[in-house]
Design an enzyme around this catalytic site. Structure first.
Site, PDB file in Angstrom:
ATOM      1  N   ALA A  64       0.877  -1.173   0.000  1.00 48.95           N
ATOM      2  CA  ALA A  64       0.000   0.000   0.000  1.00 48.95           C
ATOM      3  C   ALA A  64       0.914   1.222   0.000  1.00 48.95           C
ATOM      4  O   ALA A  64       2.067   1.141   0.416  1.00 48.95           O
ATOM      5  CB  ALA A  64      -0.896  -0.025   1.224  1.00 48.95           C
ATOM      6  N   GLY A 109       0.556  -4.960   0.946  1.00 44.22           N
ATOM      7  CA  GLY A 109      -0.616  -5.041   0.067  1.00 44.22           C
ATOM      8  C   GLY A 109      -0.323  -5.765  -1.240  1.00 44.22           C
ATOM      9  O   GLY A 109      -1.234  -6.300  -1.879  1.00 44.22           O
ATOM     10  N   GLU A 112      -0.599  -9.316  -0.468  1.00 42.56           N
ATOM     11  CA  GLU A 112      -2.022  -9.556  -0.190  1.00 42.56           C
ATOM     12  C   GLU A 112      -2.859  -9.606  -1.471  1.00 42.56           C
ATOM     13  O   GLU A 112      -3.775 -10.424  -1.590  1.00 42.56           O
ATOM     14  CB  GLU A 112      -2.546  -8.462   0.760  1.00 42.56           C
ATOM     15  CG  GLU A 112      -1.977  -8.611   2.165  1.00 42.56           C
ATOM     16  CD  GLU A 112      -2.235  -7.401   3.047  1.00 42.56           C
ATOM     17  OE1 GLU A 112      -1.889  -6.275   2.635  1.00 42.56           O
ATOM     18  OE2 GLU A 112      -2.786  -7.569   4.141  1.00 42.56           O
ATOM     19  N   GLU A 132       4.422  -4.978   7.565  1.00 42.93           N
ATOM     20  CA  GLU A 132       3.623  -3.988   8.297  1.00 42.93           C
ATOM     21  C   GLU A 132       4.029  -3.782   9.745  1.00 42.93           C
ATOM     22  O   GLU A 132       4.056  -2.651  10.226  1.00 42.93           O
ATOM     23  CB  GLU A 132       2.129  -4.366   8.232  1.00 42.93           C
ATOM     24  CG  GLU A 132       1.487  -4.164   6.871  1.00 42.93           C
ATOM     25  CD  GLU A 132       1.645  -5.352   5.934  1.00 42.93           C
ATOM     26  OE1 GLU A 132       2.441  -6.268   6.251  1.00 42.93           O
ATOM     27  OE2 GLU A 132       0.961  -5.373   4.897  1.00 42.93           O
TER      28      GLU A 132
HETATM   29  N1  DAK Z   1       4.586   3.248  -0.937  1.00 43.61           N
HETATM   30  C1  DAK Z   1       4.962   4.404  -1.523  1.00 43.61           C
HETATM   31  N2  DAK Z   1       6.083   4.536  -2.255  1.00 43.61           N
HETATM   32  C2  DAK Z   1       6.870   3.461  -2.403  1.00 43.61           C
HETATM   33  C3  DAK Z   1       6.542   2.210  -1.811  1.00 43.61           C
HETATM   34  C4  DAK Z   1       5.337   2.129  -1.045  1.00 43.61           C
HETATM   35  N3  DAK Z   1       4.926   0.985  -0.497  1.00 43.61           N
HETATM   36  N4  DAK Z   1       7.533   1.337  -2.112  1.00 43.61           N
HETATM   37  C5  DAK Z   1       8.412   2.005  -2.868  1.00 43.61           C
HETATM   38  N5  DAK Z   1       8.022   3.282  -3.043  1.00 43.61           N
HETATM   39  C6  DAK Z   1       8.721   4.343  -3.783  1.00 43.61           C
HETATM   40  C7  DAK Z   1       9.953   4.831  -3.038  1.00 43.61           C
HETATM   41  O1  DAK Z   1       9.584   5.784  -2.062  1.00 43.61           O
HETATM   42  C8  DAK Z   1      10.768   5.411  -4.149  1.00 43.61           C
HETATM   43  O2  DAK Z   1      10.261   6.677  -4.488  1.00 43.61           O
HETATM   44  P1  DAK Z   1      11.247   7.937  -4.782  1.00 43.61           P
HETATM   45  O3  DAK Z   1      12.066   8.077  -3.544  1.00 43.61           O
HETATM   46  O4  DAK Z   1      12.064   7.496  -5.968  1.00 43.61           O
HETATM   47  O5  DAK Z   1      10.328   9.069  -5.044  1.00 43.61           O
HETATM   48  C9  DAK Z   1      10.470   4.491  -5.322  1.00 43.61           C
HETATM   49  O6  DAK Z   1       9.266   3.815  -4.991  1.00 43.61           O
HETATM   50  C10 DAK Z   1      11.557   3.442  -5.517  1.00 43.61           C
HETATM   51  O7  DAK Z   1      11.754   2.774  -4.284  1.00 43.61           O
HETATM   52  P2  DAK Z   1      13.199   2.644  -3.583  1.00 43.61           P
HETATM   53  O8  DAK Z   1      14.103   3.736  -3.976  1.00 43.61           O
HETATM   54  O9  DAK Z   1      12.972   2.422  -2.141  1.00 43.61           O
HETATM   55  O10 DAK Z   1      13.728   1.295  -4.282  1.00 43.61           O
HETATM   56  P3  DAK Z   1      14.766   0.253  -3.666  1.00 43.61           P
HETATM   57  O11 DAK Z   1      15.114  -0.655  -4.777  1.00 43.61           O
HETATM   58  O12 DAK Z   1      15.868   0.932  -2.919  1.00 43.61           O
HETATM   59  O13 DAK Z   1      13.913  -0.579  -2.592  1.00 43.61           O
HETATM   60  C11 DAK Z   1      11.959  -1.739  -1.764  1.00 43.61           C
HETATM   61  C12 DAK Z   1      12.806  -1.376  -3.012  1.00 43.61           C
HETATM   62  C13 DAK Z   1      10.676  -2.454  -2.279  1.00 43.61           C
HETATM   63  C14 DAK Z   1      12.745  -2.736  -0.884  1.00 43.61           C
HETATM   64  C15 DAK Z   1      11.630  -0.476  -0.961  1.00 43.61           C
HETATM   65  O14 DAK Z   1      11.067   0.483  -1.868  1.00 43.61           O
HETATM   66  C16 DAK Z   1      10.641  -0.706   0.116  1.00 43.61           C
HETATM   67  O15 DAK Z   1      10.993  -1.254   1.176  1.00 43.61           O
HETATM   68  N6  DAK Z   1       9.391  -0.259  -0.096  1.00 43.61           N
HETATM   69  C17 DAK Z   1       8.367  -0.335   0.914  1.00 43.61           C
HETATM   70  C18 DAK Z   1       7.865  -1.729   1.017  1.00 43.61           C
HETATM   71  C19 DAK Z   1       6.841  -1.858   2.082  1.00 43.61           C
HETATM   72  O16 DAK Z   1       7.125  -1.701   3.300  1.00 43.61           O
HETATM   73  N7  DAK Z   1       5.625  -2.183   1.661  1.00 43.61           N
HETATM   74  C20 DAK Z   1       4.559  -2.470   2.560  1.00 43.61           C
HETATM   75  C21 DAK Z   1       3.785  -1.249   2.772  1.00 43.61           C
HETATM   76  S1  DAK Z   1       2.663  -1.513   4.099  1.00 43.61           S
HETATM   77  C22 DAK Z   1      -4.273  -1.163   6.288  1.00 43.61           C
HETATM   78  C23 DAK Z   1      -4.371  -1.132   4.905  1.00 43.61           C
HETATM   79  C24 DAK Z   1      -3.340  -1.559   4.155  1.00 43.61           C
HETATM   80  C25 DAK Z   1      -2.155  -1.985   4.712  1.00 43.61           C
HETATM   81  C26 DAK Z   1      -2.061  -2.002   6.076  1.00 43.61           C
HETATM   82  C27 DAK Z   1      -3.101  -1.611   6.856  1.00 43.61           C
HETATM   83  N8  DAK Z   1      -5.354  -0.734   7.075  1.00 43.61           N
HETATM   84  C28 DAK Z   1      -6.029   0.430   6.720  1.00 43.61           C
HETATM   85  C29 DAK Z   1      -5.543  -1.332   8.391  1.00 43.61           C
HETATM   86  C30 DAK Z   1      -1.065  -2.341   3.898  1.00 43.61           C
HETATM   87  C31 DAK Z   1       0.173  -1.994   4.267  1.00 43.61           C
HETATM   88  C32 DAK Z   1       1.299  -2.114   3.400  1.00 43.61           C
HETATM   89  O17 DAK Z   1       1.240  -2.569   2.281  1.00 43.61           O
END
Ligand code: DAK
Length: 259
Positions: A64, A109, A112, A132
Site C-alpha cells: 500500500a 498489500g 495480499e 507492516e
Molecule cells: N509506498 C509508496 N512509495 C513506495 C513504496 C510504497 N509501499 N515502495 C516504494 N516506493 C517508492 C519509493 O519511495 C521510491 O520513491 P522515490 O524516492 O524514488 O520518489 C520508489 O518507490 C523506488 O523505491 P526505492 O528507492 O525504495 O527502491 P529500492 O530498490 O531501494 O527498494 C523496496 C525497493 C521495495 C525494498 C523499498 O522500496 C521498500 O521497502 N518499499 C516499501 C515496502 C513496504 O514496506 N511495503 C509495505 C507497505 S505496508 C491497512 C491497509 C493496508 C495496509 C495495512 C493496513 N489498514 C487500513 C488497516 C497495507 C500496508 C502495506 O502494504
C-alpha cells in the site's frame, strides 16, 4: 485508466498495475481503477481468465502507498482498509480464474493482492513479505487471514511478526507460489497456463472455483452437497454434451462455447 495497463489476448485478459514512480504501490486511485476494471472484466463473457501483474521489471506491487497512509487518522485508516478489502474480495470472488504473475517485489498489500488471486506463479527475482509490523501497523488488506489459510498459521505468524521478506524459492517451499520462472519466461508461462485453463469448459471451471472457495468455508457434509449441486448443474450445459459426446465419438471436442 492511468494506473492499470490492460490488454486482451484472445480470451485472456492481462492487467498490470502501473505506478512506475512508486514500484506500483497501491494508493486510493489504483484501488478505484481496479474496482472499475474488475466490474468490466466480470461483465465481459469473452474473458475466461485474468492475469494480474506489475508493470516494469522490479515490482509486482511494493505494498500500500506508505506516503498516502502515513497521515491517516483512525477513521481514515479503517476506511482505507475497507476500500482495499472490498476490492480484494471482488478480485477473489471474480467468477473466472485469476493468476498472479509476480514479477518482483510483492510486499504488504502486494503480497495480499497476489493472495486474493486463485493461482500465484513468480519470477526468480520475486520477493514476498508482510512488512507492516515494522511500520507500526497490522496487515490491512486481508494478509492475516489469507496468508494463514495459504501457508498455515505457524509460517504466517513467523512472516507477519518478523516482518522479514522471503525470496522466491522459500515462497515455493512454503506453498505461497506454485512455480518459479526466469523473469523473461514469467509472462509467457502465465499466458500458457491461462490459455490451457481457457480451453476447458468455462461453466465447469467457474463451478470448480465456486466449489473450492465456498466449500472451504463449509463443514464437509455441506461442502460435498455444494459440489453435488454444481456437478449436477453442468449437465444442463451444451459444453458438457459436446465434451462427453466428443469423447464417445473418439473426436476432439469443438471449442467450448460457455453455454
Ligand atoms: N509506498 C509508496 N512509495 C513506495 C513504496 C510504497 N509501499 N515502495 C516504494 N516506493 C517508492 C519509493 O519511495 C521510491 O520513491 P522515490 O524516492 O524514488 O520518489 C520508489 O518507490 C523506488 O523505491 P526505492 O528507492 O525504495 O527502491 P529500492 O530498490 O531501494 O527498494 C523496496 C525497493 C521495495 C525494498 C523499498 O522500496 C521498500 O521497502 N518499499 C516499501 C515496502 C513496504 O514496506 N511495503 C509495505 C507497505 S505496508 C491497512 C491497509 C493496508 C495496509 C495495512 C493496513 N489498514 C487500513 C488497516 C497495507 C500496508 C502495506 O502494504
Amino acid at each position: 485508466m492511468t494506473h492499470i495497463l490492460f490488454e486482451k489476448k484472445g480470451s485472456v485478459a492481462i492487467a498490470a498495475i502501473h505506478r512506475p514512480n512508486a514500484l506500483n504501490a497501491l494508493n486510493s486511485a489504483v484501488l478505484d481503477e481496479l474496482d472499475e476494471l474488475l466490474d468490466a472484466v466480470g461483465a465481459d463473457d469473452a474473458i475466461r481468465v485474468l492475469i494480474l501483474t506489475g508493470s516494469g521489471e522490479k515490482a509486482f506491487v511494493a505494498g500500500a502507498d506508505i506516503g498516502e497512509m502515513s497521515t491517516l487518522t483512525k477513521a481514515e485508516g479503517e476506511a482505507f482498509g475497507k476500500k482495499g478489502n472490498d476490492v480484494f474480495l471482488k478480485l477473489e470472488r471474480l467468477p473466472i480464474p485469476t493468476i498472479a504473475a509476480v514479477n518482483g517485489y510483492a510486499l504488504g498489500g502486494g503480497c495480499e493482492i497476489g493472495m486474493a488471486c486463485d493461482i500465484r506463479i513468480c519470477a526468480d527475482t520475486a520477493v514476498f513479505g508482510q512488512p507492516e509490523t515494522g511500520l507500526g501497523i497490522t496487515p490491512g488488506f486481508g494478509g492475516t487471514q489469507r496468508l494463514s489459510r495459504l501457508v498455515g498459521p505457524g509460517m504466517a505468524k513467523q512472516m507477519i511478526y518478523s516482518a522479514k521478506n522471503i525470496k522466491a524459492d522459500e515462497a515455493l517451499r512454503i506453498g505461497l507460489v506454485n512455480a518459479i520462472y526466469p523473469q523473461e519466461e514469467l509472462m509467457p508461462a502465465a499466458l500458457k497456463l491461462a490459455e490451457t485453463i481457457a480451453r476447458n469448459a468455462p461453466i465447469a471451471v467457474r463451478a470448480c472455483k465456486e466449489a473450492i472457495d465456498r466449500g472451504l468455508e463449509l463443514p464437509m457434509d455441506e461442502a460435498v452437497a455444494l459440489e453435488e449441486n454444481l456437478f449436477g448443474s453442468c449437465f444442463e450445459t451444451e459444453d458438457q454434451k459436446e465434451g462427453m459426446g466428443a469423447f464417445l465419438e473418439k473426436r476432439r471436442h469443438e471449442p467450448y462455447r460457455n453455454r
